[in-house]
Design an enzyme around this catalytic site. Structure first.
Site, PDB file in Angstrom:
ATOM      1  N   GLU A  84       5.015   8.208   4.097  1.00 36.12           N
ATOM      2  CA  GLU A  84       6.114   7.623   3.339  1.00 36.12           C
ATOM      3  C   GLU A  84       7.151   8.658   2.919  1.00 36.12           C
ATOM      4  OE1 GLU A  84       6.723   4.470  -0.316  1.00 36.12           O
ATOM      5  OE2 GLU A  84       4.746   4.682   0.587  1.00 36.12           O
ATOM      6  N   HIS A 101       0.312   5.983   5.325  1.00 35.11           N
ATOM      7  CA  HIS A 101       0.006   4.549   5.222  1.00 35.11           C
ATOM      8  C   HIS A 101      -0.504   4.020   6.558  1.00 35.11           C
ATOM      9  CE1 HIS A 101       1.162   3.795   1.091  1.00 35.11           C
ATOM     10  NE2 HIS A 101       2.249   4.524   1.267  1.00 35.11           N
TER      11      HIS A 101
END
Length: 299
Positions: A288, A274
């Protein structure tokens, strides 16, 4: 710490486990204390990675911390997407949070503004907010639907992606707004950053492209080798190029200011990269699945 390293001719990728897979490292930024700070979106925490020993100190905060930035006041500011608040934490760990004027606004993007305040997006409310160091909030209508990430441009204005408006928006510090529609339909832009060339660079998660917009509004798009890569966040690197995460393919990409694209694999295709930022002479991105990746460009 578990480590993964992949080497290319001039780039090395090293992964460091910083949490369990359920905590969700998401956004990250270089702190004023020389440390790397990152959010744990599913754990409801913000963590500090020590620059000397690499150990992470975890601080509980509100629900759903997402994007994080360093403010002009020497603190770290972040959006709490699920609790609909703006969080602030000092390098020493003192935490406070503030409610935007619009409830249930879904704060997401956040950046240090050109005026000494911190600016943030309210995607669910189509608004952009400003917050001072003591928590005073002002809000303005966004120039389009679902403002996502935002950054301070070289022209002293705030620039944001309009994810559902298929456009890039510009907002002056006194609230005057304008939108620039993208040439490609369904581009769904997300990340945005100021490049070393004086333009704004952004990701098109829906179209698999990287975009560039000048402060005059001229737009160029660069298709990625993998149209399903789902580029997410973007930042300027220490090597004079732009670096971005490919959320859909588990890779990190690089684009030069003249549009040449390369891509580097992470350890897993489902690592869900991300946020990405420059720190300590390298690029760092949050995976993540529980790791931070350090990408070093070798000359």
């Amino acid at each position: 710490m578990n480590e993964f390293t992949e080497r290319h001719e001039t780039v090395s990728v090293r992964e460091l486990t910083v949490s369990d897979a359920g905590a969700g490292p998401y956004g990250l930024t270089a702190g004023p204390d020389g440390a790397l700070w990152f959010t744990l979106v599913h754990q409801g925490a913000v963590a500090r990675r020590d620059p000397d020993d690499g150990l992470a100190t975890v601080h509980p905060v509100g629900d759903g911390p997402t994007v994080i930035t360093a403010g002009a006041d020497g603190a770290l500011w972040f959006t709490e997407y699920r609790s609909h608040r703006i969080g602030r934490i000092t390098p020493g760990g003192d935490y406070a949070s503030f409610a935007p004027l619009t409830p249930e606004g879904g704060p997401y993007g956040i950046t240090a503004g050109p005026d000494g305040a911190v600016w943030f997006t309210l995607g669910s409310a189509d608004r952009i907010g400003r917050i001072t160091a003591d928590g005073e909030v002002t809000e303005y209508p966004a120039p389009g639907a679902f403002p996502s990430a935002l950054t301070t441009g070289p022209d002293g204005a705030l620039w944001c992606t309009l994810n559902q408006g298929n456009a890039v928006g510009r907002l002056t510090t006194d609230g005057r707004a304008r939108a620039y529609p993208l040439p490609t339909g369904g581009a769904a832009p997300v990340g945005i950053a100021t490049g070393p060339d004086g333009a704004l660079w952004f990701t098109e998660i829906g179209a698999g492209r990287i975009g560039r917009i000048t402060v005059a509004g001229d737009i160029t798009e660069y298709p990625l080798p993998d149209p399903a890569a789902r580029p997410h966040a973007v930042t300027a690197g220490p090597d004079g190029a732009l670096w971005f995460t490919e959320w859909g393919s588990g890779r990190v990409g690089r684009v030069t200011v003249d549009g040449r694209v390369t891509s580097y694999a992470l350890s897993r295709a489902d690592s869900e990269p991300h946020g990405i930022t420059a720190h300590d002479g390298a690029l760092w991105c949050a995976l993540e699945t529980g790791s931070l990746a350090r990408i070093e460009v070798r000359s």
